[in-house]
Design a protein around this motif. Structure first.
Motif, mmCIF file in Angstrom:
data_model
loop_
_atom_site.group_PDB
_atom_site.id
_atom_site.type_symbol
_atom_site.label_atom_id
_atom_site.label_comp_id
_atom_site.label_asym_id
_atom_site.label_seq_id
_atom_site.Cartn_x
_atom_site.Cartn_y
_atom_site.Cartn_z
ATOM 1 N N GLU A 1 -2.330 -1.389 0.462
ATOM 2 C CA GLU A 1 -1.733 -2.339 1.410
ATOM 3 C C GLU A 1 -1.743 -3.754 0.857
ATOM 4 O O GLU A 1 -0.861 -4.553 1.175
ATOM 5 N N SER A 2 -2.738 -4.051 0.015
ATOM 6 C CA SER A 2 -2.818 -5.382 -0.602
ATOM 7 C C SER A 2 -2.106 -5.417 -1.941
ATOM 8 O O SER A 2 -2.254 -6.382 -2.712
ATOM 9 N N ARG A 3 -1.343 -4.336 -2.233
ATOM 10 C CA ARG A 3 -0.545 -4.239 -3.458
ATOM 11 C C ARG A 3 -1.397 -4.363 -4.716
ATOM 12 O O ARG A 3 -0.957 -4.902 -5.729
ATOM 13 N N TRP A 4 -2.618 -3.889 -4.623
ATOM 14 C CA TRP A 4 -3.514 -3.842 -5.787
ATOM 15 C C TRP A 4 -3.663 -5.208 -6.458
ATOM 16 O O TRP A 4 -3.651 -5.329 -7.678
ATOM 17 N N SER A 5 -3.783 -6.228 -5.635
ATOM 18 C CA SER A 5 -4.028 -7.564 -6.166
ATOM 19 C C SER A 5 -5.412 -7.602 -6.810
ATOM 20 O O SER A 5 -6.252 -6.730 -6.541
#
Length: 221
Positions: free
Chosen positions: A22-26
């Motif tokens: 969900e956090s785009r793999w930041s």
């Protein structure tokens, strides 16, 4: 409920993967994922003191059979990985014979047996035996599945890179063993959930290369 408190390892892993996706793999999400996974691993290991003691005693025996500092480092890495995955035992609080067979295979490179011509054959025999023993004793678990994967990776990568003389065979073997791992990892990252175990068709090239490497090692003068 915190992820560290979930008893089902698959549900806990899916929860962590879903949050990171969900956090785009930041970078922050990756750091949080690793931190929470490590926290759960330590908590789950502490809840299984008998398994922790068994793993420690077994690796102390491996240390007694080592020959070099590098071998001892390998055993230490094996102990660390094993302890951090004790949560995969789920409702069990101790190892079973199949788990012990798997851990022995993974630590063969640290012993004199690993350098013998018969080590590849022994590794294949133990791989077949631990699965049959686990099924016969109804002791199949996520821990056994993951330990089997790590043991195979540790032993066969070491044997291939250390004793296989053909560059072609080395490249083919590493590619065959890396393909399932890369595939499963890519699916887990992309979907945010753990995929099912790879289909047998995907694992057959890896098994075939194990047989080839073992046979070449056995016949080599």
């Amino acid at each position: 409920m915190r992820v560290s408190d979930l008893t089902d390892s698959r549900a806990a892993t899916n929860a962590l993967l879903g949050t990171a996706r969900e956090s785009r793999w930041s970078p922050r999400a990756v750091a949080r994922f690793l931190g929470q996974a490590a926290d759960r691993s330590v908590r789950q290991a502490a809840r299984r003191p008998w398994a922790l003691a068994e793993v420690t005693v077994l690796h102390c025996l491996f240390l007694a059979l080592t020959r070099t500092r590098r071998d001892r480092a390998g055993v230490a890495v094996s102990w660390t990985f094993t302890v951090l995955h004790l949560g995969l035992l789920e409702r069990r609080d101790h190892l079973v014979p199949a788990d012990v067979l798997t851990l022995i295979r993974g630590n063969l490179p640290a012993t004199a047996v690993g350098a013998s011509r018969f080590s590849g054959v022994l590794a294949i025999a133990s791989d077949v035996a631990d699965g049959r023993v686990a099924r016969r004793q109804a002791a199949v678990s996520p821990f056994g599945d993951y330990a089997d994967t790590f043991a195979d990776a540790a032993f066969w990568t070491w044997l291939t890179l250390r004793h296989e003389t053909s560059r072609t065979v080395r490249a083919a073997a590493i590619a065959a063993w890396a393909a399932p791992v890369v595939t499963v990892t890519a699916i887990a990252v992309g979907r945010g959930t753990m995929p099912e175990r790879p289909r047998p068709e995907l694992l057959r090239p890896a098994a075939a290369m194990q047989g080839i490497v073992a046979l070449r090692h056995l016949l080599r003068r």
